[in-house]
Design a protein around this motif. Structure first.
Motif, mmCIF file in Angstrom:
data_model
loop_
_atom_site.group_PDB
_atom_site.id
_atom_site.type_symbol
_atom_site.label_atom_id
_atom_site.label_comp_id
_atom_site.label_asym_id
_atom_site.label_seq_id
_atom_site.Cartn_x
_atom_site.Cartn_y
_atom_site.Cartn_z
ATOM 1 N N CYS A 169 0.864 -1.187 0.000
ATOM 2 C CA CYS A 169 0.000 0.000 0.000
ATOM 3 C C CYS A 169 0.896 1.231 0.000
ATOM 4 O O CYS A 169 1.735 1.400 0.877
ATOM 5 N N ARG B 35 0.168 4.110 0.619
ATOM 6 C CA ARG B 35 -0.137 5.079 1.676
ATOM 7 C C ARG B 35 0.497 4.666 3.007
ATOM 8 O O ARG B 35 1.163 5.450 3.655
ATOM 9 N N CYS B 36 0.265 3.423 3.414
ATOM 10 C CA CYS B 36 0.675 3.013 4.763
ATOM 11 C C CYS B 36 1.791 1.976 4.775
ATOM 12 O O CYS B 36 2.331 1.656 5.833
ATOM 13 N N CYS C 167 -4.674 0.210 0.231
ATOM 14 C CA CYS C 167 -5.424 -0.804 0.970
ATOM 15 C C CYS C 167 -6.769 -0.262 1.446
ATOM 16 O O CYS C 167 -6.992 0.946 1.455
ATOM 17 N N CYS D 193 -6.776 2.440 4.176
ATOM 18 C CA CYS D 193 -6.299 3.744 3.720
ATOM 19 C C CYS D 193 -7.314 4.451 2.826
ATOM 20 O O CYS D 193 -7.495 5.659 2.922
#
Ligand SMILES: [Mn+2]
Ligand SMILES: [Mn+2]
Ligand SMILES: [Zn+2]
Ligand SMILES: [Zn+2]
Lengths: 158, 158
Positions: A94, A96-97, A134, A137
């Motif tokens: 992911c 983002r995270c 994900c 997120c």
DNA sequence: AACTAAATTGCAGTTATTACAATTAAAGAA
DNA sequence: TTCTTTAATTGTAATAACTGCAATTTAGTT
């Protein structure tokens, strides 16, 4: 347990010594599907080895890699992840995270490379990395967007 | 030329200004199959922009990426490479010297991901990286080995 | 127990990338 | 064209992952 024993054997074959630090890393990696970073491995051992050095972790990871006991995943810019599962599988992260998951891919279409590449390179391996966002997120994102704009469906480009 | 015009249009669409630095990077990337690093892009523009900042290069690359004008190749630990060709193709890098080549792969076996992955992630893209040792490097290596040991054939693992 | 090569440690570098505040300049309005 | 606004660029400092190296310790052997 099995992994550790294999690594001990491989290290012995290569004339490398079996130290407590090395054993601890073998054990930490054994069955580990979390794709830890050097930092995570370091933290994981710090309790048992209060004056463990980062250098040692990097050195040991290098040795394990050379012995074929891990693959180094270059999937994000910031840091490498290490995977004791060296069998054929892919990964998704992911963006983002950083959540990182295995993809056990069935479609075994043999990677046949073009001849000019095979003539120029002796290929030693390959990695397939997927990128995405994900669930958690994209839901967070919707919430935050919701304050000012209309929420959209989950699909968005990188 | 075509690439630059597309990028200009895309930047305008996104409300981004067209600056000389941005134009210069568009032009440098146009048709560039060399997979340059940020450093190489910086050096390439330094003649025309004597007080170009590295920060600017990174900022612009980020904007181009967000506009879909480049892909960032995370194929080696040390640095990212940038590729203005965002069409489906793969890459191979020599782990000794860093030589980086395109692989235009014909075998279009559609990447069908497992359902649990598709449920958890909204996939935005993927990269396939091959690792190996190039001709030049394995020949050099033979030479150097030759001084003390018997030369072997070109095939060796990472 | 003693020996020795190799491993570990503790720091000090290195290097790619990012953060941030101050300055400059693109684009649109007057 | 000049003015104004807002974004882009610059310069510099910070960050963070990793590497290099000399000193110390230790595994494995005798
Ligand atoms: Mn894995
Ligand atoms: Mn390419
Ligand atoms: Zn996420
Ligand atoms: Zn090479």
């Amino acid at each position: 347990m099995d992994y550790s024993h294999n690594m001990i054997r491989k290290f012995r074959e290569r004339g490398l010594k079996i130290t407590p630090q090395r054993l601890a890393i073998f054990n930490l990696l054994d069955g580990n599907t979390g794709h830890p970073t050097a930092e995570e491995i370091y933290s994981g051992l710090k309790k048992d080895f209060p004056n463990l050095s980062f250098t040692t972790v990097y050195n040991i990871l290098k040795s394990i890699k050379e012995a074929g006991g891990i693959q180094e995943l270059l999937i994000e810019r910031e840091r490498a992840h290490y995977d004791p599962d060296v069998s054929l599988h892919h990964h998704i992260i992911c963006t983002r995270c950083g959540k990182l998951r295995d993809i056990f891919y069935t479609n075994t279409s043999e990677m046949r490379l073009p001849d000019d590449i095979l003539k120029e390179f002796s290929v030693t391996g390959h990695q397939i990395h997927f990128y995405g966002v994900c669930r958690a997120c994209s839901e967070n994102e919707e919430e935050e967007e919701g304050k000012t704009a209309v929420p959209r469906e989950g699909a968005n480009a990188n």
